[in-house]
Structure formats: structure tokens, C-alpha cells
Design a protein around this motif. Structure first.
Motif, PDB file in Angstrom:
ATOM      1  N   ARG A  34       0.832  -1.211   0.000  1.00 36.01           N
ATOM      2  CA  ARG A  34       0.000   0.000   0.000  1.00 36.01           C
ATOM      3  C   ARG A  34       0.866   1.260   0.000  1.00 36.01           C
ATOM      4  O   ARG A  34       0.642   2.183  -0.779  1.00 36.01           O
ATOM      5  N   HIS A  35       1.891   1.269   0.850  1.00 30.50           N
ATOM      6  CA  HIS A  35       2.773   2.431   0.911  1.00 30.50           C
ATOM      7  C   HIS A  35       3.546   2.613  -0.402  1.00 30.50           C
ATOM      8  O   HIS A  35       3.740   3.728  -0.874  1.00 30.50           O
ATOM      9  N   ARG A  36       3.956   1.499  -0.987  1.00 28.47           N
ATOM     10  CA  ARG A  36       4.694   1.584  -2.260  1.00 28.47           C
ATOM     11  C   ARG A  36       3.802   2.167  -3.357  1.00 28.47           C
ATOM     12  O   ARG A  36       4.215   3.056  -4.102  1.00 28.47           O
ATOM     13  N   LYS A  37       2.581   1.670  -3.449  1.00 31.33           N
ATOM     14  CA  LYS A  37       1.651   2.154  -4.481  1.00 31.33           C
ATOM     15  C   LYS A  37       1.341   3.629  -4.274  1.00 31.33           C
ATOM     16  O   LYS A  37       1.225   4.387  -5.237  1.00 31.33           O
ATOM     17  N   GLN A  38       1.151   3.999  -2.991  1.00 37.85           N
ATOM     18  CA  GLN A  38       0.841   5.405  -2.687  1.00 37.85           C
ATOM     19  C   GLN A  38       1.934   6.327  -3.212  1.00 37.85           C
ATOM     20  O   GLN A  38       1.680   7.462  -3.594  1.00 37.85           O
ATOM     21  N   GLN A  39       3.157   5.806  -3.221  1.00 35.43           N
ATOM     22  CA  GLN A  39       4.290   6.627  -3.666  1.00 35.43           C
ATOM     23  C   GLN A  39       4.644   6.364  -5.120  1.00 35.43           C
ATOM     24  O   GLN A  39       5.724   6.746  -5.578  1.00 35.43           O
ATOM     25  N   ARG A  40       3.714   5.684  -5.827  1.00 38.16           N
ATOM     26  CA  ARG A  40       3.877   5.449  -7.267  1.00 38.16           C
ATOM     27  C   ARG A  40       5.200   4.741  -7.577  1.00 38.16           C
ATOM     28  O   ARG A  40       5.849   5.053  -8.572  1.00 38.16           O
ATOM     29  N   MET A  41       5.579   3.805  -6.742  1.00 39.84           N
ATOM     30  CA  MET A  41       6.820   3.071  -6.980  1.00 39.84           C
ATOM     31  C   MET A  41       6.517   1.665  -7.476  1.00 39.84           C
ATOM     32  O   MET A  41       5.527   1.061  -7.084  1.00 39.84           O
ATOM     33  N   GLU A  61       5.671  -8.778   0.086  1.00 40.25           N
ATOM     34  CA  GLU A  61       4.348  -8.204  -0.179  1.00 40.25           C
ATOM     35  C   GLU A  61       3.259  -9.274  -0.233  1.00 40.25           C
ATOM     36  O   GLU A  61       2.099  -8.993   0.048  1.00 40.25           O
ATOM     37  N   ASN A  62       3.637 -10.476  -0.576  1.00 33.95           N
ATOM     38  CA  ASN A  62       2.649 -11.561  -0.643  1.00 33.95           C
ATOM     39  C   ASN A  62       2.594 -12.380   0.641  1.00 33.95           C
ATOM     40  O   ASN A  62       1.921 -13.397   0.698  1.00 33.95           O
ATOM     41  N   GLY A  63       3.307 -11.938   1.643  1.00 27.47           N
ATOM     42  CA  GLY A  63       3.266 -12.627   2.935  1.00 27.47           C
ATOM     43  C   GLY A  63       3.878 -14.007   2.894  1.00 27.47           C
ATOM     44  O   GLY A  63       3.572 -14.853   3.725  1.00 27.47           O
ATOM     45  N   ALA A  64       4.790 -14.216   1.926  1.00 33.61           N
ATOM     46  CA  ALA A  64       5.390 -15.541   1.771  1.00 33.61           C
ATOM     47  C   ALA A  64       6.652 -15.704   2.592  1.00 33.61           C
ATOM     48  O   ALA A  64       7.238 -16.777   2.612  1.00 33.61           O
ATOM     49  N   THR A  65       7.062 -14.640   3.264  1.00 28.64           N
ATOM     50  CA  THR A  65       8.266 -14.736   4.079  1.00 28.64           C
ATOM     51  C   THR A  65       8.165 -13.802   5.276  1.00 28.64           C
ATOM     52  O   THR A  65       7.368 -12.859   5.268  1.00 28.64           O
ATOM     53  N   SER A  66       8.948 -14.064   6.282  1.00 33.89           N
ATOM     54  CA  SER A  66       9.015 -13.190   7.460  1.00 33.89           C
ATOM     55  C   SER A  66      10.283 -12.355   7.363  1.00 33.89           C
ATOM     56  O   SER A  66      11.363 -12.842   7.673  1.00 33.89           O
ATOM     57  N   PRO A  67      10.172 -11.111   6.927  1.00 31.24           N
ATOM     58  CA  PRO A  67      11.373 -10.296   6.771  1.00 31.24           C
ATOM     59  C   PRO A  67      12.058 -10.049   8.100  1.00 31.24           C
ATOM     60  O   PRO A  67      11.403  -9.945   9.143  1.00 31.24           O
ATOM     61  N   SER A  68      13.390  -9.944   8.056  1.00 35.02           N
ATOM     62  CA  SER A  68      14.148  -9.691   9.283  1.00 35.02           C
ATOM     63  C   SER A  68      13.892  -8.272   9.773  1.00 35.02           C
ATOM     64  O   SER A  68      13.370  -7.422   9.040  1.00 35.02           O
ATOM     65  N   VAL A  81       8.138   5.893   6.223  1.00 37.82           N
ATOM     66  CA  VAL A  81       7.035   5.682   7.171  1.00 37.82           C
ATOM     67  C   VAL A  81       7.623   5.123   8.461  1.00 37.82           C
ATOM     68  O   VAL A  81       8.691   4.499   8.441  1.00 37.82           O
ATOM     69  N   PRO A  82       6.957   5.354   9.589  1.00 39.25           N
ATOM     70  CA  PRO A  82       7.426   4.765  10.837  1.00 39.25           C
ATOM     71  C   PRO A  82       7.422   3.243  10.758  1.00 39.25           C
ATOM     72  O   PRO A  82       6.553   2.657  10.106  1.00 39.25           O
ATOM     73  N   LEU A  83       8.379   2.649  11.413  1.00 39.88           N
ATOM     74  CA  LEU A  83       8.465   1.183  11.391  1.00 39.88           C
ATOM     75  C   LEU A  83       7.155   0.537  11.820  1.00 39.88           C
ATOM     76  O   LEU A  83       6.702  -0.439  11.229  1.00 39.88           O
ATOM     77  N   VAL A  84       6.540   1.100  12.863  1.00 39.63           N
ATOM     78  CA  VAL A  84       5.310   0.484  13.394  1.00 39.63           C
ATOM     79  C   VAL A  84       4.168   0.517  12.386  1.00 39.63           C
ATOM     80  O   VAL A  84       3.253  -0.290  12.451  1.00 39.63           O
ATOM     81  N   SER A  85       4.215   1.452  11.439  1.00 43.66           N
ATOM     82  CA  SER A  85       3.116   1.540  10.474  1.00 43.66           C
ATOM     83  C   SER A  85       3.084   0.320   9.553  1.00 43.66           C
ATOM     84  O   SER A  85       2.067   0.024   8.933  1.00 43.66           O
TER      85      SER A  85
END
Length: 212
Positions: A34-41, A61-68, A81-85
Motif C-alpha cells: 500500500r505504501h509503495r503504491k501510494q508513492q507510485r513506486m 508483499e505476498n506474505g510468503a516470508t518473514s522479513p528480518s 514511514v514509521p516502522l510500526v506503520s
DNA sequence: TTGGGAGAAATAGAAGGCGT
DNA sequence: ACGCCTTCTATTTCTCCCAA
């Protein structure tokens, strides 16, 4: 894979995570997208900006992994954006109990006096905080005993709904009117001492440690 | 308490799929 | 054909268990 461990006694590092476990990853993924799209990236743009691969971003983005944590921090910086967002939209299930008027369970508490009607307004087990909370609706009739003798672990909050009572806590005596509240350490002797205006009704929330 | 081994999971980069 | 995204495969990093 051999499994000599009794079931449930040891952590199994090889356990496959089920669908429910992926809720957090999915929420993070939706938030990143959502944040990426909002920024047209595009994914490629974000990959360049973060230094991550486009394939990795796709999985995130597809929830297929748990990013570090490092990856999440990199993403939050790149998206400004804030990390918590990035955790927006994720909510763990929380216990809740709705008790309709007149449906509260009448209970007996050890130490209660004659004429003291206790209605338990709900109960959920400790949510991991280690604290138990018991909310009661208490009604005192003209036949109620009135000497203060309650004493137990924890903290108690009283909120007056109806009537007037002189309520003792330790050496102090408080006149409680509708709308008044009293918040006190329940370890001191406490309870209604004089019933001034009947009937008397008040809410009482008792909080105490789970292992106390 | 600490260090090593084993396996799982994260990650990068290339290849492939899909829509316009 | 091109852009965008996903999937596949190899490598790296991390986590857990267990022995000392």
C-alpha cells in the motif's frame, strides 16, 4: 526426521507454520504494498531504493516470508514511514465477553457478608499479562451486614452507581455518592461500613496477580 | 553458560508468466 | 515487445538442540 521427544514437551524447530501463523506476514506485506503504491513506486524502484532484490520484495508483499528486523527497518526508511506503520492491520485475537443486562452470573465470594449480592460481569483468563481482573456489580440491601472485613491481594476500583455508602479502607472512611470512584490497595481491610441511602449499587473491579 | 553442528528460513539473482 | 511481478534455485544467515 526422527522425533524422540514426547509431544508438546519440547519445541519443534521443524514444525511447519500453519496459515494462521502467516497473519502477521500478510499484514506487513499489505502495508508495504500500500505504501509503495501510494508513492507510485514499482517493485523494482523499491528494490533499488532498499538494496533488496525484487524477488524478495515480492515474497514480502505476498506474505510468503518473514522479513528480518533489519529488512523491515530498511523498508520503513525507503518508504518514509514509521516502522510500526508496517504492522498496521495486524491484530492478535483478544478475549472479550459481553454480558447483557440482568444476565450477569450471581456468585458467592468467600468472605462476603449476608445481603451482599455479587454479580460477576464477565471473566476471561489471563491474556499473558499475568494479571487477573474480576468485574462485579454489587448490590447492598437493607439487610446487608455492614462491617468492613474484606482483605485480599491486588488492587480494587469501585465506581458508585446508586445510593450512598460510607466505605472504609484501612483507617480512612470515604462517603461514596453516585459517580464517585475509589481506587485502593485491597491488601488493607476494606468494605462498606454504613449504608446511608438504599438501595446501593456499585461496580467493583478487582485486579490481582495470576500467581498471587 | 558456551560453542559447534544441523537444519530451516531469509535472501539474491536469474528465468518465466501475464497483461497491455 | 515491454514492463511488472512471481517463481525457482543457490547461497547465506539464523535458530535450535545438545554436549562439554
Amino acid at each position: 526426521m526422527s522425533d524422540k521427544s514426547p509431544p508438546g514437551l519440547r519445541q519443534n524447530p521443524h514444525r511447519l507454520r500453519d496459515r494462521a501463523d502467516k497473519n502477521l506476514e500478510a499484514a506487513i506485506g499489505r502495508s508495504v504494498r500500500r505504501h509503495r503504491k501510494q508513492q507510485r513506486m514499482t517493485v523494482h524502484d523499491l528494490a533499488v531504493k532498499t538494496g533488496l532484490s525484487a524477488g524478495m520484495l515480492s515474497k514480502i508483499e505476498n506474505g510468503a516470508t518473514s522479513p528480518s528486523l533489519t529488512t523491515l527497518q530498511t523498508l520503513s526508511h525507503a518508504l518514509s514511514v514509521p516502522l510500526v506503520s508496517l504492522f498496521e492491520g495486524y491484530a492478535e485475537p483478544r478475549g472479550a465477553m459481553h454480558v447483557r443486562a440482568g444476565e450477569a452470573a450471581e456468585v458467592e465470594r468467600s468472605g462476603t457478608r449476608a445481603g451482599h449480592q455479587y454479580n460477576l460481569l464477565g471473566h476471561i483468563g489471563s491474556n499473558g499479562s499475568g494479571v487477573i481482573v474480576e468485574p462485579y456489580l454489587i448490590t447492598l440491601s437493607e439487610h446487608s451486614d455492614v462491617f468492613p472485613a474484606f482483605q485480599h491481594d491486588g488492587i480494587e476500583l469501585i465506581y458508585m452507581l446508586e445510593g450512598t455508602v460510607d466505605y472504609r479502607h484501612g483507617e480512612e472512611l470515604y462517603r461514596l455518592l453516585p459517580g464517585d470512584s475509589l481506587f485502593f490497595d485491597a491488601d488493607a481491610p476494606h468494605g462498606p461500613e454504613a449504608l446511608i441511602d438504599l438501595p446501593i449499587r456499585y461496580l467493583s473491579a478487582i485486579c490481582y496477580p495470576q500467581n498471587g
